[in-house]
Design an enzyme around this catalytic site. Structure first.
Site, PDB file in Angstrom:
ATOM      1  N   ASN A  45       0.852  -1.006   0.032  1.00  7.05           N
ATOM      2  CA  ASN A  45       0.124  -0.105  -0.171  1.00  7.05           C
ATOM      3  C   ASN A  45       0.748   1.377   0.054  1.00  7.05           C
ATOM      4  O   ASN A  45       1.634   1.502   0.938  1.00  7.05           O
ATOM      5  CB  ASN A  45      -0.975  -0.003   1.278  1.00  7.05           C
ATOM      6  CG  ASN A  45      -1.870   1.272   1.528  1.00  7.05           C
ATOM      7  OD1 ASN A  45      -1.847   1.900   0.403  1.00  7.05           O
ATOM      8  ND2 ASN A  45      -2.490   1.262   2.515  1.00  7.05           N
ATOM      9  N   LYS A  47       0.268   4.262  -0.545  1.00 11.41           N
ATOM     10  CA  LYS A  47      -0.268   5.413  -0.075  1.00 11.41           C
ATOM     11  C   LYS A  47      -0.131   6.787  -0.604  1.00 11.41           C
ATOM     12  O   LYS A  47       0.095   6.646  -1.995  1.00 11.41           O
ATOM     13  CB  LYS A  47       0.122   5.786   1.573  1.00 11.41           C
ATOM     14  CG  LYS A  47      -0.144   4.396   2.468  1.00 11.41           C
ATOM     15  CD  LYS A  47      -0.230   4.843   3.987  1.00 11.41           C
ATOM     16  CE  LYS A  47      -0.532   3.090   4.753  1.00 11.41           C
ATOM     17  NZ  LYS A  47      -0.261   3.350   6.297  1.00 11.41           N
ATOM     18  N   HIS A  73      -9.662   1.679   4.389  1.00 10.18           N
ATOM     19  CA  HIS A  73      -8.469   1.778   5.159  1.00 10.18           C
ATOM     20  C   HIS A  73      -8.811   2.644   6.345  1.00 10.18           C
ATOM     21  O   HIS A  73      -9.597   3.520   6.333  1.00 10.18           O
ATOM     22  CB  HIS A  73      -7.303   2.310   4.348  1.00 10.18           C
ATOM     23  CG  HIS A  73      -5.926   2.162   4.840  1.00 10.18           C
ATOM     24  ND1 HIS A  73      -5.670   3.062   5.646  1.00 10.18           N
ATOM     25  CD2 HIS A  73      -4.914   1.296   4.745  1.00 10.18           C
ATOM     26  CE1 HIS A  73      -4.495   2.865   6.180  1.00 10.18           C
ATOM     27  NE2 HIS A  73      -3.964   1.631   5.695  1.00 10.18           N
ATOM     28  N   GLU A 107      -6.972   5.197   7.494  1.00  7.80           N
ATOM     29  CA  GLU A 107      -6.963   6.487   7.093  1.00  7.80           C
ATOM     30  C   GLU A 107      -8.106   7.121   6.244  1.00  7.80           C
ATOM     31  O   GLU A 107      -8.371   8.069   6.479  1.00  7.80           O
ATOM     32  CB  GLU A 107      -5.593   6.438   6.230  1.00  7.80           C
ATOM     33  CG  GLU A 107      -4.390   6.397   7.094  1.00  7.80           C
ATOM     34  CD  GLU A 107      -3.111   5.674   6.524  1.00  7.80           C
ATOM     35  OE1 GLU A 107      -3.175   5.802   5.192  1.00  7.80           O
ATOM     36  OE2 GLU A 107      -2.225   5.238   7.237  1.00  7.80           O
ATOM     37  N   GLU A 116      -6.044  -4.530  10.168  1.00  9.15           N
ATOM     38  CA  GLU A 116      -4.917  -3.640  10.334  1.00  9.15           C
ATOM     39  C   GLU A 116      -5.363  -2.882  11.760  1.00  9.15           C
ATOM     40  O   GLU A 116      -6.192  -1.923  11.748  1.00  9.15           O
ATOM     41  CB  GLU A 116      -4.898  -2.671   9.294  1.00  9.15           C
ATOM     42  CG  GLU A 116      -4.562  -3.155   8.013  1.00  9.15           C
ATOM     43  CD  GLU A 116      -3.973  -2.187   7.055  1.00  9.15           C
ATOM     44  OE1 GLU A 116      -2.623  -2.397   6.454  1.00  9.15           O
ATOM     45  OE2 GLU A 116      -4.619  -1.236   6.904  1.00  9.15           O
ATOM     46  N   GLY A 174       2.167   2.450  10.770  1.00 16.31           N
ATOM     47  CA  GLY A 174       3.082   3.352  10.796  1.00 16.31           C
ATOM     48  C   GLY A 174       3.776   3.875  11.902  1.00 16.31           C
ATOM     49  O   GLY A 174       4.459   4.660  11.884  1.00 16.31           O
ATOM     50  N   SER A 193       2.845  -2.019  10.533  1.00 14.54           N
ATOM     51  CA  SER A 193       4.260  -2.031  10.767  1.00 14.54           C
ATOM     52  C   SER A 193       4.621  -3.590  10.381  1.00 14.54           C
ATOM     53  O   SER A 193       5.733  -3.788  11.007  1.00 14.54           O
ATOM     54  CB  SER A 193       4.509  -1.730  12.241  1.00 14.54           C
ATOM     55  OG  SER A 193       4.284  -0.179  12.447  1.00 14.54           O
TER      56      SER A 193
HETATM   57  P1  PGA Z   1       2.606   0.413   7.591  1.00  8.35           P
HETATM   58  O1  PGA Z   1       0.959   0.600   6.900  1.00  8.35           O
HETATM   59  O2  PGA Z   1       3.013  -0.989   6.885  1.00  8.35           O
HETATM   60  O3  PGA Z   1       3.108   1.579   7.017  1.00  8.35           O
HETATM   61  O4  PGA Z   1       2.325   0.438   9.176  1.00  8.35           O
HETATM   62  C1  PGA Z   1      -0.033  -0.430   6.619  1.00  8.35           C
HETATM   63  C2  PGA Z   1      -1.080   0.064   5.981  1.00  8.35           C
HETATM   64  O5  PGA Z   1      -1.709   1.125   6.522  1.00  8.35           O
HETATM   65  O6  PGA Z   1      -1.691  -0.668   5.283  1.00  8.35           O
END
Ligand code: PGA
Length: 251
Positions: free
Chosen positions: A9, A11, A96, A98, A168, A174, A214
């Protein structure tokens, strides 16, 4: 049986040139390798058509990170599921955290997006997960069940069988604070049990449930070795070939 999947992803990272170089680099790195999972790249909308053209479709699938909850028309700035599908993308990441948090995507809106994605033959990679306060107050199972049931449980069994889930935990995204392998397995098993209750053993056992938050080269093997963890949705560690390849090779 369900598939193992490692999905990146990106982003809102990389311009078109850098994104294309990343996709081509990964395509090169995968050449001649025997990989035990499906590999997907979730790129920005602007990159999708170019990335689809640049990679071997037998090795790398491409995903959008969102699509509109409307079919077409006067929705300035939106990108429809049909538009996404017309680029050659096969997947769309939906729900997601976000998108839920910053763009106020509710379970009802996400239900419409899932339906439109399926109507356009896109595979939704549907994200669910609790925030830290919900976990600390022991509400994480209820929240995840609610997110799944509100957006997905009106689907027919046939349509549900096309869904990929990604658990998630928001507190792990993150942050460098991965869920432990035990926490991931516990939640994934709970999710599968929830699917058994609604759609039965066969569909539940055939649903890929990815872990995200992460995940990286140093923890992927341990996470993926759990019986109910069928791969990962990878943010930060998908932004370079060097970091992403070992996650793919963790299978
Ligand atoms: P990350 O993000 O691996 O940077 O924690 C995962 C995601 O949000 O899909």
């Amino acid at each position: 049986m369900r598939k193992n999947i490692v999905a990146g992803n990106w982003k809102m990272n990389t311009n078109l040139q850098d994104g294309l170089a990343l996709a081509k680099g990964l395509n090169e790195a995968l050449k001649g390798k025997d990989i035990n999972c499906d590999v997907i790249l979730g790129t920005p909308f602007t990159h999708i058509a170019s990335v689809v053209d640049a990679v071997d479709a037998n090795k790398i699938g491409v995903a959008a990170q969102n699509c509109a909850d409307k079919v077409s028309g006067a929705y300035t700035g939106e990108v429809s599921a049909e538009m996404v599908a017309s680029t050659g993308a096969k997947y769309v990441i939906l729900g997601h955290s976000e998108r839920r948090a910053y763009y106020h995507e509710t379970p009802a809106i996400l239900k419409d997006k899932v339906n439109l994605a399926l109507a356009n033959n896109l595979t939704p990679i549907f994200c669910i997960g609790e925030v830290l306060a919900e976990r600390e107050s022991n509400k994480h199972f209820d929240i995840v069940k609610y997110q799944i049931s509100e957006s997905l449980f009106e689907l027919s069994a046939e349509d549900f069988s096309k869904i990929v889930l990604a658990y998630e935990p928001v507190w792990a995204i993150g942050t460098g604070k991965t869920a432990t392998a035990e926490q991931a397995q516990e939640m994934h098993a709970f999710i599968r049990k929830t699917l058994v209750e609604k759609y039965g053993e066969d569909i539940a056992n055939n649903t890929s449930i990815l872990y995200g938050g992460s995940a990286n080269a140093s923890n992927a093997k341990e996470l993926f070795s759990n019986p109910d963890v069928d791969g990962g949705l990878i943010g930060g560690a998908s932004l370079s070939v060097e970091n992403f390849m070992p996650v793919i090779e963790a299978f």
